[in-house]
Design a protein around this motif. Structure first.
Motif, mmCIF file in Angstrom:
data_model
loop_
_atom_site.group_PDB
_atom_site.id
_atom_site.type_symbol
_atom_site.label_atom_id
_atom_site.label_comp_id
_atom_site.label_asym_id
_atom_site.label_seq_id
_atom_site.Cartn_x
_atom_site.Cartn_y
_atom_site.Cartn_z
ATOM 1 N N LEU A 119 15.283 12.515 45.275
ATOM 2 C CA LEU A 119 16.361 12.987 44.407
ATOM 3 C C LEU A 119 17.280 11.827 44.025
ATOM 4 O O LEU A 119 17.779 11.104 44.887
ATOM 5 N N SER A 120 17.503 11.660 42.717
ATOM 6 C CA SER A 120 18.306 10.541 42.210
ATOM 7 C C SER A 120 19.127 10.989 41.018
ATOM 8 O O SER A 120 18.702 11.846 40.236
ATOM 9 N N LYS A 121 20.300 10.387 40.872
ATOM 10 C CA LYS A 121 21.164 10.667 39.721
ATOM 11 C C LYS A 121 21.908 9.399 39.344
ATOM 12 O O LYS A 121 22.545 8.761 40.187
ATOM 13 N N ARG A 122 21.836 9.049 38.073
ATOM 14 C CA ARG A 122 22.544 7.865 37.600
ATOM 15 C C ARG A 122 23.640 8.281 36.618
ATOM 16 O O ARG A 122 23.539 9.297 35.934
ATOM 17 N N PHE A 123 24.697 7.489 36.583
ATOM 18 C CA PHE A 123 25.800 7.690 35.656
ATOM 19 C C PHE A 123 26.097 6.377 34.953
ATOM 20 O O PHE A 123 25.681 5.304 35.413
ATOM 21 N N CYS A 124 26.870 6.497 33.860
ATOM 22 C CA CYS A 124 27.267 5.302 33.100
ATOM 23 C C CYS A 124 28.783 5.194 33.107
ATOM 24 O O CYS A 124 29.493 6.182 32.885
ATOM 25 N N ARG A 125 29.295 4.002 33.353
ATOM 26 C CA ARG A 125 30.733 3.779 33.408
ATOM 27 C C ARG A 125 31.362 3.696 32.024
ATOM 28 O O ARG A 125 32.553 3.957 31.855
ATOM 29 N N ASP A 126 30.593 3.304 31.022
ATOM 30 C CA ASP A 126 31.101 3.126 29.653
ATOM 31 C C ASP A 126 30.906 4.418 28.856
ATOM 32 O O ASP A 126 29.770 4.851 28.648
ATOM 33 N N PRO A 127 31.987 5.084 28.379
ATOM 34 C CA PRO A 127 31.851 6.362 27.658
ATOM 35 C C PRO A 127 30.977 6.262 26.402
ATOM 36 O O PRO A 127 30.200 7.171 26.108
ATOM 37 N N LYS A 128 31.106 5.167 25.652
ATOM 38 C CA LYS A 128 30.313 5.037 24.428
ATOM 39 C C LYS A 128 28.831 4.899 24.754
ATOM 40 O O LYS A 128 27.981 5.539 24.141
ATOM 41 N N PRO B 221 9.949 15.199 31.481
ATOM 42 C CA PRO B 221 11.150 15.804 32.069
ATOM 43 C C PRO B 221 11.981 14.861 32.913
ATOM 44 O O PRO B 221 13.164 15.078 33.088
ATOM 45 N N GLU B 222 11.396 13.804 33.451
ATOM 46 C CA GLU B 222 12.151 12.900 34.305
ATOM 47 C C GLU B 222 12.493 11.609 33.571
ATOM 48 O O GLU B 222 11.745 11.138 32.717
ATOM 49 N N GLY B 223 13.654 11.065 33.908
ATOM 50 C CA GLY B 223 14.050 9.791 33.326
ATOM 51 C C GLY B 223 13.290 8.640 33.947
ATOM 52 O O GLY B 223 12.428 8.808 34.801
ATOM 53 N N GLU B 224 13.649 7.459 33.511
ATOM 54 C CA GLU B 224 12.999 6.266 34.027
ATOM 55 C C GLU B 224 13.684 5.784 35.289
ATOM 56 O O GLU B 224 14.884 5.968 35.469
ATOM 57 N N ASN B 225 12.894 5.144 36.146
ATOM 58 C CA ASN B 225 13.425 4.633 37.402
ATOM 59 C C ASN B 225 13.989 3.233 37.191
ATOM 60 O O ASN B 225 13.546 2.264 37.790
ATOM 61 N N ARG B 226 14.989 3.148 36.320
ATOM 62 C CA ARG B 226 15.639 1.872 36.049
ATOM 63 C C ARG B 226 17.054 2.134 35.559
ATOM 64 O O ARG B 226 17.380 3.229 35.097
ATOM 65 N N LEU B 227 17.900 1.142 35.691
ATOM 66 C CA LEU B 227 19.284 1.236 35.231
ATOM 67 C C LEU B 227 19.443 0.490 33.920
ATOM 68 O O LEU B 227 18.994 -0.651 33.783
ATOM 69 N N ARG B 228 20.084 1.169 32.974
ATOM 70 C CA ARG B 228 20.418 0.510 31.722
ATOM 71 C C ARG B 228 21.808 -0.126 31.842
ATOM 72 O O ARG B 228 22.509 0.087 32.825
ATOM 73 N N SER B 229 22.202 -0.887 30.858
ATOM 74 C CA SER B 229 23.478 -1.593 30.900
ATOM 75 C C SER B 229 24.628 -0.616 31.142
ATOM 76 O O SER B 229 24.743 0.415 30.470
ATOM 77 N N GLY B 230 25.485 -0.930 32.133
ATOM 78 C CA GLY B 230 26.646 -0.091 32.431
ATOM 79 C C GLY B 230 26.369 1.065 33.373
ATOM 80 O O GLY B 230 27.286 1.805 33.740
ATOM 81 N N GLU B 231 25.120 1.272 33.795
ATOM 82 C CA GLU B 231 24.772 2.403 34.654
ATOM 83 C C GLU B 231 24.757 2.011 36.134
ATOM 84 O O GLU B 231 24.658 0.840 36.479
ATOM 85 N N PHE B 232 24.834 3.042 36.976
ATOM 86 C CA PHE B 232 24.711 2.855 38.416
ATOM 87 C C PHE B 232 24.104 4.122 39.013
ATOM 88 O O PHE B 232 24.163 5.204 38.418
ATOM 89 N N TRP B 233 23.507 3.963 40.182
ATOM 90 C CA TRP B 233 22.944 5.117 40.895
ATOM 91 C C TRP B 233 24.025 5.739 41.769
ATOM 92 O O TRP B 233 24.503 5.120 42.717
ATOM 93 N N SER B 234 24.419 6.966 41.449
ATOM 94 C CA SER B 234 25.356 7.697 42.309
ATOM 95 C C SER B 234 24.621 8.273 43.511
ATOM 96 O O SER B 234 25.165 8.334 44.614
ATOM 97 N N VAL B 235 23.385 8.708 43.292
ATOM 98 C CA VAL B 235 22.487 9.177 44.350
ATOM 99 C C VAL B 235 21.123 8.573 44.063
ATOM 100 O O VAL B 235 20.671 8.591 42.912
ATOM 101 N N TYR B 236 20.465 8.039 45.096
ATOM 102 C CA TYR B 236 19.179 7.396 44.848
ATOM 103 C C TYR B 236 18.176 7.696 45.957
ATOM 104 O O TYR B 236 18.437 7.437 47.139
#
Length: 426
Positions: A11-20, A38-53
């Motif tokens: 179970l994983s959830k990522r968020f982005c710090r930049d609203p735009k 249905p599932e996203g990619e297992n990578r972080l895009r610019s400005g993102e972080f894993w809240s749960v990983y």
């Protein structure tokens, strides 16, 4: 333990710090789903972080699973994923029961409605019939202890009153799983004792609990297994004592790294005033506390989880006098921390003229290693005036709980309220 009721896989959830960027990524993710992925990619895009990983956990019937960690570790996000409030970026949540109830600080109550209306609405939402609600509503109100305010809007309630009402409602539903998110500290001492007793009976009957808390006493006394969460990931899993110790070490390391030059706290060693709740009565001094002893029942050192006897001897000039006996526990830095209270109300102890002895037993002492102080009060049963005190104006009784060498790793430093220690009195 029984069958699996809850299971998460990667179970994983990522968020982005930049609203735009967050808006742009949300549109991209929707498009991703339209492509039947249905599932996203297992990578972080610019400005993102894993809240749960990559969280894998199981909760079984009859098990209490604790979840602890520092603020911002990702505990609330994990609970929201488990409850379906948030959608996971990766992984799965599998429930093998639909009888699940969550209690958090808001308690699921509508602030604009009265307590009575909330009882009807919540029970109806969970499928309880109107006739059954009518038969149960007076019992629910009495159990909550907020009869005077039941027809006032819930928005006017304190946090403790909200939790007491919610708890009184949810106990009628008898779910397979309770998820309790930082909601064990509501209400006064007597209500907390009732809450703890209910939860223990619920567990013995096969119920399961997933509890999130910063209160280590609750974690230690209730949980069979504990997960330590750190920076969105499972840091360690194991028995409560082991994980609490690891948690304290982790928190000390974080504190030392962030503030290595913190100023030394000066502790006031002057005599402490009598607590506001202890009202000196006209008969103060007619009862004298002569001796107090704290011993391990097995005759060895007092350790965390051991059976301990607290004994007090007093001399009374009063005869056939109804009283309440209270032992308060704390440290030099934080007092009071916990309380052991004898019978009260219609069931009470009586002082006889001359020497009296009272003792209580704690089956599993819910204190981690450290040095503790004990203060004792004898209070009139009806009007709550104080008859005798020990440790409030004079020197308290000290006792030590043995265990890990570092006595600073004491969970009591983080306490914000008084807890009740279950005892057996003689």
């Amino acid at each position: 333990m029984g069958k699996i009721l809850l299971e998460t896989k990667h179970l994983s959830k990522r968020f982005c710090r930049d609203p735009k960027l967050s808006l742009r990524y949300t549109i991209a993710d929707i498009f991703w789903e339209f492509r039947r992925k249905p599932e996203g990619e297992n990578r972080l895009r610019s400005g993102e972080f894993w809240s749960v990983y990559d969280v894998n956990l199981q909760l079984r019937a009859g098990e209490v699973l604790g979840l602890i960690g520092h603020n911002g570790a990702g505990k609330s996000t994990l609970i929201n994923l488990i409850m379906g409030i948030l959608r996971p970026t990766l992984g799965q949540v599998r429930w093998y029961t639909n009888r699940v109830i969550m209690i958090d600080s808001q308690a699921g109550l509508n602030s604009l409605q009265t307590g009575r209306e909330n009882i009807y609405n919540l029970l109806s939402m969970y499928g309880v019939g109107e006739n059954l609600i009518k038969n149960k509503i007076n019992d629910i109100i009495d159990y909550s202890g907020i009869q005077t305010f039941i027809d006032a809007p819930v928005g006017t309630y304190s946090t403790g009153m909200r939790l007491r009402l919610a708890f009184s409602i949810y106990t009628q539903l008898k779910p397979d799983v309770f998820i309790i998110d930082e909601a064990l500290g509501g209400g006064d001492i007597r209500f907390q004792q009732r809450f703890q007793n209910y939860l223990r009976d619920y567990i013995q009957d096969g119920g399961s609990i997933l509890v999130v808390s910063h209160e280590m006493y609750q974690i230690k006394s209730l949980c069979h297994r504990v997960i330590l969460f750190n920076q969105g990931q499972v840091y360690n899993t194991g028995q409560p004592d082991e994980i609490i110790y690891t948690y304290n070490e982790l928190m000390l390391a974080r504190k030392n790294n962030s503030n290595s030059s913190a100023p030394t706290i000066q502790i006031d060693q002057s005599p402490q005033p009598i607590d506001e709740d202890l009202v000196p009565g006209e008969k103060l001094g007619l009862v004298e506390i002569e001796e107090v002893e704290v011993t391990a029942v097995d005759g060895k050192e007092i350790t965390s989880g051991s059976k301990v006897k607290f004994q007090m001897t007093c001399n009374s000039q009063l005869d056939d006098y109804a009283v309440i006996i209270a032992f308060s526990v704390g440290t030099d830095e934080l007092f009071p921390m916990g309380m052991m209270m004898g019978k009260y109300g219609e069931e009470y102890y009586k002082l006889k003229k001359g020497q009296n002895q009272f003792c209580c037993f704690v089956d599993k002492l819910p204190l981690l290693p450290g040095k503790y102080q004990l203060k004792i009060s004898i209070i009139e049963n009806d009007i709550y005036d104080t008859l005798a005190l020990k440790g409030y104006q004079d020197k308290p009784v000290y006792f030590e709980v043995k265990g890990y060498n570092d006595l600073q790793l004491n969970f009591a430093r983080s306490y914000k309220y008084l807890f009740y220690i279950p005892t057996k009195w003689e």
